[in-house]
Scaffold this active site. Structure first.
Site, PDB file in Angstrom:
ATOM      1  N   ASP A   1      61.647  86.188 106.212  1.00  0.00           N
ATOM      2  CA  ASP A   1      63.041  85.772 106.008  1.00  0.00           C
ATOM      3  C   ASP A   1      63.614  85.181 107.294  1.00  0.00           C
ATOM      4  OD1 ASP A   1      62.581  88.364 106.852  1.00  0.00           O
ATOM      5  OD2 ASP A   1      64.336  89.227 105.885  1.00  0.00           O
TER       6      ASP A   1
ATOM      7  N   TYR B   1      49.229  84.805  94.085  1.00  0.00           N
ATOM      8  CA  TYR B   1      48.866  83.792  93.090  1.00  0.00           C
ATOM      9  C   TYR B   1      47.500  84.072  92.446  1.00  0.00           C
ATOM     10  CZ  TYR B   1      52.638  81.060  95.269  1.00  0.00           C
ATOM     11  OH  TYR B   1      53.842  80.635  95.766  1.00  0.00           O
TER      12      TYR B   1
ATOM     13  N   LYS C   1      55.803  90.197 106.024  1.00  0.00           N
ATOM     14  CA  LYS C   1      56.958  91.024 105.623  1.00  0.00           C
ATOM     15  C   LYS C   1      56.531  92.473 105.861  1.00  0.00           C
ATOM     16  CE  LYS C   1      61.076  91.371 103.698  1.00  0.00           C
ATOM     17  NZ  LYS C   1      62.300  90.995 104.432  1.00  0.00           N
TER      18      LYS C   1
ATOM     19  N   ASP D   1      53.384  78.690 100.949  1.00  0.00           N
ATOM     20  CA  ASP D   1      53.774  77.711  99.937  1.00  0.00           C
ATOM     21  C   ASP D   1      55.227  77.295 100.174  1.00  0.00           C
ATOM     22  OD1 ASP D   1      53.912  76.192  97.662  1.00  0.00           O
ATOM     23  OD2 ASP D   1      53.830  77.866  96.252  1.00  0.00           O
TER      24      ASP D   1
ATOM     25  N   ASP E   1      56.799  73.708 102.552  1.00  0.00           N
ATOM     26  CA  ASP E   1      57.704  72.705 101.979  1.00  0.00           C
ATOM     27  C   ASP E   1      58.992  72.623 102.791  1.00  0.00           C
ATOM     28  OD1 ASP E   1      55.979  71.945 100.025  1.00  0.00           O
ATOM     29  OD2 ASP E   1      57.370  72.276  98.362  1.00  0.00           O
TER      30      ASP E   1
END
Ligand code: NAD
Length: 367
Positions: free
Chosen positions: A227, A146, A195, A251, A255
């Site tokens: 994942d 980001y 990852k 992020d 959620d």
């Protein structure tokens, strides 16, 4: 202990829910013998109305002088409020972004906790929920994809967009350290999510996390690919204590984790830097549709105050007393309108209360 708390009541339901958190903090002060002083700080729409900008330099200075800042919520109705006719840099939410960067808040903490009393709202099967779950997502907030270099270029008629994911070892080390510190106050387990089978930034992440882990021999450290983590959160959420991860993965996972509790509106959030300072901020918005009606749920704000007691002031016993009071009030059947049983569910033993009555009941049971 004397605590200096900056208070951003903000807009919409903000002032109503912050008033209840202050009630509970005052009760903590009385029962446990602490003094909390409050400084009101303007941010968001109310600051635009008073000063023309969503956050002034004076407001930033007041936040810096505080040990911690407790925030209600900011923003208005994005379709009808005049605040949203202003350029993006002058809108209410720009104040929050500016505050976060001025205070160098690089770590975001989001708990995901399942209240037994609200388990009907959890979308997971009963056998998966078991005795419930209680995890903390520690997300890096100021680096990664980001904030990396980005561009969109057109060459030979083909448009290409590039985003870069960059992490330095310094950025990884400081967030990892915060993650392990938090784990020491909990069940002493860190799951670092990356990852590393594909990304260089993740391989560095894993290496540095392992280095930091050596300084915390009491904490169990494991690594999980992002994942797999997304699957494990719905398959077996009980396995997690602290999930430590970079910005974009955090992020998405935070959620997901709060959604599986089924009570996203009950959850607290905090942004931290490398001092004890914390901005205890909402996950949700200012609910302009119910502002002023006295029906907003103050529990998330009260739980933010409990996080502040634990992570800024190191008052673990006091934080636990507030959390136990919230649990007790739910057990006694008190609910604000947003967490009332859904149509078809039993309302036996359930009493609907407003914002102030909920705050009063939690304050009375604290200690
Ligand atoms: P919202 O979270 O304010 O409201 C969504 C729904 O949830 C509404 O029906 C509202 O009544 C309900 N709700 C939210 N908090 C509640 C509470 N404590 N008790 C009971 N019900 C509650 O989201 P929105 O309507 O999309 O946004 C309103 C404003 O908030 C916008 O200006 C938005 O930009 C801002 N916002 C700010 C933040 C932040 O400060 N971090 C986050 C999200 C949205």
């Amino acid at each position: 202990m004397n605590g200096k708390i900056g208070v951003i009541a903000g807009d919409g339901i903000g002032p109503e829910i912050v008033a209840e958190a202050r009630k509970v903090l005052d009760r903590v002060g009385t029962v446990f013998g602490h003094r909390f002083s409050y400084t009101d700080i303007l941010m968001g729409g109310c600051s635009i109305d008073a000063t023309g900008v969503p956050l002034t330099d004076e407001a930033i200075a007041a936040a810096k002088e505080s040990d911690a800042v407790l925030m209600g919520s900011i923003g208005g109705n994005t379709s009808t409020s005049p605040w949203y006719k202003l350029p993006p840099k002058l809108r209410p939410e720009a104040g929050l972004l500016k505050l976060r960067s001025s205070l160098n808040l690089f770590a975001n903490l989001r708990p995901a906790y399942l209240y037994g009393e609200l388990r009907a709202a959890c979308p997971l099967r009963d056998d998966i929920i078991g005795d419930g779950f209680d995890m903390m997502i520690m997300r890096e907030l100021t680096g990664g994809l980001y904030f990396g270099r980005r561009e969109t270029v057109e060459k030979d008629g083909v448009i290409t967009a590039v985003d870069t994911l960059t992490y330095s070892e310094t950025e990884i080390r400081r967030i990892a350290k915060r993650g392990f510190d938090i784990a020491m106050k909990r069940r002493k387990k860190v799951t670092s999510v990356d990852k590393a089978n594909v990304l260089d930034s993740s391989r560095l992440w894993r290496k540095i996390v392992e280095e930091v882990a050596k300084n915390y021999p009491e904490v169990t450290c494991e690594h999980m690919l992002v994942d797999n983590c997304a699957m494990q959160l719905v398959k077996d959420p009980k396995q997690f204590d602290v999930i430590l991860t970079e910005n974009m993965f955090g992020d998405i996972l935070s959620d997901e984790a709060s959604m599986v509790t089924g009570s996203i509106g009950m959850l607290a959030s905090a942004s931290l830097n490398d001092t004890k300072f914390g901005l205890y901020e909402p996950s949700g918005g200012s609910a302009p549709d119910i502002a002023g009606k006295g029906i907003a749920n103050p529990i998330a704000t009260i739980l933010r105050a409990a996080m502040m007691l634990r992570y800024t002031f190191d008052l673990d016993r006091e934080a636990a007393a507030v959390e136990a009071a919230v649990q007790q009030v739910l057990k006694e059947g008190y609910r604000t309108i947003d967490i009332m049983p859904r149509p078809g569910e039993s309302t036996e033993g359930i009493t609907e209360v407003g914002t102030a009555a909920m705050g009063d009941r939690i304050a009375e049971r604290t200690g």
